[in-house]
Design a protein around this motif. Structure first.
Motif, PDB file in Angstrom:
ATOM      1  N   ARG A   1       4.886   8.594  -8.179  1.00 56.79           N
ATOM      2  CA  ARG A   1       3.734   9.118  -7.451  1.00 56.79           C
ATOM      3  C   ARG A   1       4.084  10.348  -6.630  1.00 56.79           C
ATOM      4  NH1 ARG A   1       3.855   4.091  -8.723  1.00 56.79           N
ATOM      5  NH2 ARG A   1       1.947   2.926  -9.196  1.00 56.79           N
TER       6      ARG A   1
ATOM      7  N   ALA B   1       2.992   7.339   3.484  1.00 57.32           N
ATOM      8  CA  ALA B   1       3.279   6.057   4.137  1.00 57.32           C
ATOM      9  C   ALA B   1       3.260   4.923   3.122  1.00 57.32           C
ATOM     10  CB  ALA B   1       2.269   5.788   5.234  1.00 57.32           C
ATOM     11  N   LEU B   2       4.378   4.238   2.995  1.00 64.03           N
ATOM     12  CA  LEU B   2       4.515   3.080   2.112  1.00 64.03           C
ATOM     13  C   LEU B   2       4.592   1.826   2.963  1.00 64.03           C
ATOM     14  CD1 LEU B   2       5.262   1.820  -0.764  1.00 64.03           C
ATOM     15  CD2 LEU B   2       7.639   2.075  -0.004  1.00 64.03           C
TER      16      LEU B   2
ATOM     17  N   ASP C   1       0.841  -1.194   0.000  1.00 61.72           N
ATOM     18  CA  ASP C   1       0.000   0.000   0.000  1.00 61.72           C
ATOM     19  C   ASP C   1       0.877   1.244   0.000  1.00 61.72           C
ATOM     20  OD1 ASP C   1      -2.600   1.351   0.272  1.00 61.72           O
ATOM     21  OD2 ASP C   1      -1.848   1.953   2.241  1.00 61.72           O
ATOM     22  N   LEU C   2       0.368   2.305  -0.607  1.00 66.71           N
ATOM     23  CA  LEU C   2       1.020   3.607  -0.545  1.00 66.71           C
ATOM     24  C   LEU C   2      -0.048   4.671  -0.376  1.00 66.71           C
ATOM     25  CD1 LEU C   2       3.455   5.519  -0.791  1.00 66.71           C
ATOM     26  CD2 LEU C   2       3.062   5.551  -3.264  1.00 66.71           C
ATOM     27  N   ASP C   3       0.056   5.421   0.697  1.00 65.68           N
ATOM     28  CA  ASP C   3      -0.823   6.555   0.929  1.00 65.68           C
ATOM     29  C   ASP C   3      -0.096   7.798   0.438  1.00 65.68           C
ATOM     30  OD1 ASP C   3      -2.260   8.718   1.921  1.00 65.68           O
ATOM     31  OD2 ASP C   3      -2.785   7.719   3.796  1.00 65.68           O
ATOM     32  N   ASP C   4      -0.467   8.272  -0.761  1.00 69.44           N
ATOM     33  CA  ASP C   4       0.283   9.385  -1.332  1.00 69.44           C
ATOM     34  C   ASP C   4      -0.020  10.715  -0.645  1.00 69.44           C
ATOM     35  OD1 ASP C   4      -2.241   9.822  -2.296  1.00 69.44           O
ATOM     36  OD2 ASP C   4      -1.738   9.602  -4.417  1.00 69.44           O
ATOM     37  N   LEU C   5      -0.974  10.720   0.274  1.00 67.78           N
ATOM     38  CA  LEU C   5      -1.248  11.929   1.049  1.00 67.78           C
ATOM     39  C   LEU C   5      -0.313  12.031   2.249  1.00 67.78           C
ATOM     40  CD1 LEU C   5      -3.071  14.410   1.297  1.00 67.78           C
ATOM     41  CD2 LEU C   5      -4.626  13.021   2.701  1.00 67.78           C
ATOM     42  N   SER C   6      -0.208  10.943   3.009  1.00 67.69           N
ATOM     43  CA  SER C   6       0.680  10.941   4.186  1.00 67.69           C
ATOM     44  C   SER C   6       2.106  10.543   3.830  1.00 67.69           C
ATOM     45  CB  SER C   6       0.141   9.972   5.245  1.00 67.69           C
ATOM     46  OG  SER C   6       0.271   8.624   4.804  1.00 67.69           O
TER      47      SER C   6
ATOM     48  N   HIS D   1       7.970   6.154   5.980  1.00 67.38           N
ATOM     49  CA  HIS D   1       7.506   7.460   5.513  1.00 67.38           C
ATOM     50  C   HIS D   1       8.361   7.931   4.346  1.00 67.38           C
ATOM     51  CE1 HIS D   1       7.556  11.965   5.618  1.00 67.38           C
ATOM     52  NE2 HIS D   1       6.273  11.713   5.448  1.00 67.38           N
TER      53      HIS D   1
ATOM     54  N   SER E   1       1.061   2.729  10.333  1.00 69.20           N
ATOM     55  CA  SER E   1       1.623   3.718   9.410  1.00 69.20           C
ATOM     56  C   SER E   1       1.356   5.136   9.895  1.00 69.20           C
ATOM     57  CB  SER E   1       1.041   3.524   8.006  1.00 69.20           C
ATOM     58  OG  SER E   1      -0.376   3.582   8.023  1.00 69.20           O
TER      59      SER E   1
END
Length: 507
Positions: free
Chosen positions: A170, A151-152, A144-149, A257, A227
């Protein structure tokens, strides 16, 4: 004068496979570690055909390697210093499989050696005797990758460069950058608390890693894979696994991060008269480049000259006693470029910089980084290298190099130093035609004694591994070592996880 790099880029492109060539330049096998370092095997079980049958029932035929030719690469470290005697390599694809393997091995008291990209420099990733190698090469999924925070979350076997390429697409970057990024695994990076080139800007992995998943010796899965940047709920258990080199548990997943991809990257490469001026230049860079300063690297003449000569890489400026590499990460290309160019111009006028070049072109920057990142491999051409990775107060940062040159005399081909001035980490390489116990005894423990006198650390970023447990007391007192031993006993009472590594036998 400020020089163009255009004529050098083409030459470097012809050498884009040199690291792999150097890595396997010597086909001769090193002496067995147990013999070379006079180590006695501990009282572990020995793998039998019934054990192999069990592992094949769990993993399948293809993911259990037992043929000598297949196992050999996993027994030898990449600098060909250490060599183990493992009879089996296991290649799990999931945390559940790692858990099953460790539960079985713990019950049978079969020792294991976790292995990622096998790029370590202290023998921590290869067996010493017949430990079963657990390779994480097939655990390479991005979860998973949260491109807002930023966190990978990914599995431990993901190659660092692959992760960096993925997040760059990204708008993010990995906070860690190493010369071995094309081979090393993120799980190994976490397990060794790898440092790298941009720690000055992005900090170490204890700060960048948000959470981990790890498996204890008895197969228990420890889920600390949060995360969140802030999670103040008791003991920070993730830190037990970061830097413990697989001796407390095997890291299977990592949450990390990733900072925002800088819109502006600039690189300067400068010639400097002496090390005193290197320190003055660093102080000036911190003041004048401030928040955009991402790396400040130093290399002496022999580091650069030896690398350029052995690997046929171009040096974009003339010969100087010391070289400094300054990188900036920012958000305004024009502003940042002008800032670095102004820094160069001002310090050339002050005399701190004798010559230099500044560029923002990716190919030209890679030319310079290739020269810097190839120093570690260059010494392997035509000889043996004693490698030391230490942290020393900046005022004494380079002192050990001339001390060792005088001590070794003509017994060493070269003694050179380079490293990360921004975090006090210097790499000292001693090249010799071949390994000898005479030179080894002149270096160890002398170099660690000298580091201890300066209140430094005998390992800045490579870990303790197999090579340094008997010297760890130069950086850790007995109370700290006693607590480390207690943690090891609690989490791995049978001692099956990466034995002969990190902790000395007698504390």
């Amino acid at each position: 004068m400020i020089k163009s790099l255009a004529s050098f880029v083409k030459l470097v492109n012809k050498n884009n496979v040199f690291l792999e060539q150097v890595r396997y330049a010597s086909q001769a096998l090193p002496q067995l570690s147990s013999e070379k370092y006079n180590i006695h095997r501990k009282d572990f079980g020995r793998i039998e055909s019934s054990d192999v049958d069990y592992f094949r029932s769990v993993l399948g035929q293809d993911r259990v390697l037992t043929e000598e030719s297949d196992v050999l690469p996993y027994n030898v470290d990449w600098i060909k210093n250490c060599r183990g005697q493992s009879k089996a390599v296991l290649k799990p694809k999931s945390t559940e499989e790692v858990s099953t393997i460790l539960k079985y091995c713990n019950e049978r008291k079969l020792a294991v050696c976790p292995q990622g990209g096998n790029t370590g420099l202290v023998g921590g990733s290869v067996p010493v005797f017949d430990e079963i190698v657990i390779s994480f090469s097939l655990m390479n999924k991005i979860i998973d990758l949260d491109d807002l925070s930023g966190a990978l979350v990914c599995e431990a076997g993901c190659v660092l460069e692959n992760l960096d390429n993925y997040v760059r697409e990204r708008g993010l970057i990995m906070p860690l950058d190493l010369g071995a990024k094309g081979t090393c695994h993120i799980g190994g990076n976490a397990s060794t608390n790898a440092g790298g080139l941009r720690l000055l800007r992005y900090g170490n992995l204890h700060g960048s890693i948000l959470g981990v998943e790890a498996v204890k010796a008895d197969g228990t899965v420890i889920d600390c894979l949060r995360s969140l940047k802030k999670d103040n709920t008791g003991y920070h258990l993730k830190h037990l696994f970061i830097g413990s080199e697989g001796t407390l548990g095997l890291v299977t997943k990592v949450a990390i991060h990733c900072p925002v991809l800088p819109k502006s990257v600039n690189l300067g490469f400068f010639g400097v008269k002496n090390f005193e001026n290197v320190l003055k230049l660093y102080k000036s860079a911190k003041s004048k480049l401030g928040e955009i300063l991402s790396a400040f690297e130093m290399a002496d003449f022999d580091s650069i000259n030896f690398t350029a000569k052995n690997l046929k890489l171009p040096n974009p400026i003339s010969d100087y006693p010391f070289y400094v590499l300054v990188e900036t990460h920012g958000s305004e290309e024009t502003h940042d470029g002008e800032k670095l160019t102004r820094f160069l111009t001002n310090e050339m006028e002050s005399g701190l910089i004798l010559d230099g070049t500044v560029t923002s072109e990716p190919a030209k920057m890679q030319t310079i980084w290739n020269l810097r990142e190839s120093i570690a491999a260059a010494g392997l051409v035509g000889g043996y290298v004693f490698k030391y990775d230490v942290s020393i107060p900046l005022k004494n940062y380079y002192d050990l190099v001339p001390i060792l040159k005088k001590r070794l005399g003509d017994k060493a081909t070269k003694v050179f130093g380079y490293g990360h001035v921004g975090d006090g980490n210097i790499h000292i390489n001693v090249t010799v035609p071949q390994y000898t116990k005479e030179v080894s005894s002149m270096l160890e423990p002398f170099i660690f004694e000298e580091v201890s006198k300066l209140n430094g650390s005998i390992s800045a970023e490579h870990g303790i591994g197999f090579r340094k447990p008997k010297y760890i007391h130069y950086s850790k007192d007995q109370s700290a070592l006693g607590l480390m031993k207690d943690l090891k006993q609690l989490m791995d009472p049978n001692g099956i996880l990466n034995p002969y590594k990190v902790l000395p036998d007698h504390i």
